[in-house]
Design a protein around this motif. Structure first.
Motif, mmCIF file in Angstrom:
data_model
loop_
_atom_site.group_PDB
_atom_site.id
_atom_site.type_symbol
_atom_site.label_atom_id
_atom_site.label_comp_id
_atom_site.label_asym_id
_atom_site.label_seq_id
_atom_site.Cartn_x
_atom_site.Cartn_y
_atom_site.Cartn_z
ATOM 1 N N LEU A 1 -9.890 8.334 -13.698
ATOM 2 C CA LEU A 1 -9.445 8.189 -12.311
ATOM 3 C C LEU A 1 -9.484 6.725 -11.916
ATOM 4 O O LEU A 1 -10.393 5.989 -12.304
ATOM 5 C CB LEU A 1 -10.366 8.994 -11.379
ATOM 6 N N ALA A 2 -8.481 6.294 -11.127
ATOM 7 C CA ALA A 2 -8.499 4.963 -10.525
ATOM 8 C C ALA A 2 -8.636 5.126 -9.016
ATOM 9 O O ALA A 2 -7.878 5.886 -8.402
ATOM 10 C CB ALA A 2 -7.222 4.200 -10.859
ATOM 11 N N ILE A 3 -9.619 4.459 -8.425
ATOM 12 C CA ILE A 3 -9.808 4.463 -6.973
ATOM 13 C C ILE A 3 -9.351 3.103 -6.470
ATOM 14 O O ILE A 3 -9.906 2.069 -6.858
ATOM 15 C CB ILE A 3 -11.285 4.708 -6.612
ATOM 16 N N VAL A 4 -8.322 3.097 -5.625
ATOM 17 C CA VAL A 4 -7.615 1.854 -5.322
ATOM 18 C C VAL A 4 -7.497 1.616 -3.824
ATOM 19 O O VAL A 4 -7.069 2.501 -3.067
ATOM 20 C CB VAL A 4 -6.199 1.895 -5.940
ATOM 21 N N ASP A 5 -7.841 0.408 -3.400
ATOM 22 C CA ASP A 5 -7.617 -0.029 -2.030
ATOM 23 C C ASP A 5 -6.141 -0.407 -1.872
ATOM 24 O O ASP A 5 -5.492 -0.814 -2.844
ATOM 25 C CB ASP A 5 -8.517 -1.229 -1.726
ATOM 26 N N VAL A 6 -5.590 -0.263 -0.679
ATOM 27 C CA VAL A 6 -4.189 -0.613 -0.449
ATOM 28 C C VAL A 6 -4.006 -2.116 -0.325
ATOM 29 O O VAL A 6 -3.154 -2.709 -0.991
ATOM 30 C CB VAL A 6 -3.657 0.087 0.826
ATOM 31 N N PRO B 1 -4.655 9.842 -12.817
ATOM 32 C CA PRO B 1 -5.046 10.229 -11.462
ATOM 33 C C PRO B 1 -5.409 8.988 -10.634
ATOM 34 O O PRO B 1 -6.138 8.113 -11.108
ATOM 35 C CB PRO B 1 -6.270 11.121 -11.684
ATOM 36 N N VAL B 2 -4.860 8.909 -9.431
ATOM 37 C CA VAL B 2 -5.099 7.771 -8.552
ATOM 38 C C VAL B 2 -5.504 8.260 -7.169
ATOM 39 O O VAL B 2 -4.805 9.077 -6.561
ATOM 40 C CB VAL B 2 -3.837 6.889 -8.429
ATOM 41 N N LEU B 3 -6.635 7.764 -6.686
ATOM 42 C CA LEU B 3 -7.102 8.055 -5.330
ATOM 43 C C LEU B 3 -7.039 6.762 -4.534
ATOM 44 O O LEU B 3 -7.766 5.808 -4.826
ATOM 45 C CB LEU B 3 -8.528 8.603 -5.353
ATOM 46 N N VAL B 4 -6.162 6.722 -3.549
ATOM 47 C CA VAL B 4 -5.977 5.530 -2.726
ATOM 48 C C VAL B 4 -6.892 5.607 -1.511
ATOM 49 O O VAL B 4 -6.989 6.645 -0.850
ATOM 50 C CB VAL B 4 -4.509 5.400 -2.265
ATOM 51 N N LEU B 5 -7.577 4.502 -1.233
ATOM 52 C CA LEU B 5 -8.386 4.368 -0.019
ATOM 53 C C LEU B 5 -7.745 3.297 0.852
ATOM 54 O O LEU B 5 -7.420 2.213 0.361
ATOM 55 C CB LEU B 5 -9.817 3.955 -0.359
#
Length: 213
Positions: free
Chosen positions: A48-53, A78-82
């Motif tokens: 998973l990658a957790i990514v800031d905009v 899988p990408v979870l954008v914060l």
């Protein structure tokens, strides 16, 4: 599970890493810009990658653009954008770019640890986790589409599906029977022209149609 975090705010980056560590989730790399994110995912092949905009150098949409590029480099990553904001154009592109494994949460949701960790696991598992405010803003664009054929209840059910709720959770939220939820979902599939295939695949396609209106 191993993740890569891309977030330029030092305290938030460290906080997310600590929350994950407490749940036995390993952070393979924690970076503060899009270029380093792409390098890290190619090096570590995370779950998973957790990514800031908004990240350096312009603090506009570097994170979302990097997330889109990451999913090109590693198909199905899988990408979870914060984000502190809803970036509509890139949000729709990201959420429509694959069959699943995508999430978009506003940063305030991280304060709800259980909700955040649930989203992490759901997205890593190939599901979706979309912030209700993101859904509301995308829906406000008001373009005519096949969703106009849905009843208000069907639209409500599809909205809860977009948030990642199971049929049982939807039934509990709406205070209706499990059978009623299944009937609504069947009607949704029919009205959106989603032919029979795997239940999960049709569910994801319905959610993507909902988010792309």
């Amino acid at each position: 599970m191993r993740v890569v975090i891309a977030e330029d705010a030092v305290l938030l980056r460290a906080g997310v890493q600590r929350l994950l560590a407490d749940e036995g989730i390993d952070t393979a790399a924690a970076v503060d810009n899009g270029d380093d994110l792409l390098e890290a995912i190619q090096k570590h092949s995370p779950d998973l990658a957790i990514v800031d905009v908004r990240m350096p150098p312009t603090f506009t949409d570097e994170g979302l653009r990097a997330a889109l590029r990451a999913r090109e480099l590693i198909s199905g990553l899988p990408v979870l954008v914060l984000s502190q904001y809803v970036e509509e154009t890139y949000a729709v592109e990201l959420l429509s770019a694959g069959a699943g494994g995508v999430g978009y949460l506003l940063k305030e949701r991280v304060a709800d640890v259980a909700e955040f960790l649930d989203a992490v696991r759901r997205v890593a598992g190939g599901g979706t986790a979309i912030d209700p405010e993101v859904i509301a803003q995308l829906m406000a664009r008001g373009k005519k589409n096949p969703l106009d054929a849905l009843t208000s209840r069907e639209s409500e059910v599809l909205g809860l599906m977009a948030q990642g709720l199971s049929n049982t959770a939807i039934a509990g939220t709406l205070v209706v029977s499990h059978g009623a939820v299944e009937k609504h979902i069947g009607n949704i599939f029919a009205k959106l022209g989603l032919e029979a295939s795997s239940e999960e695949h049709r569910r994801v396609r319905a959610v993507l149609t909902y988010l792309g209106r």
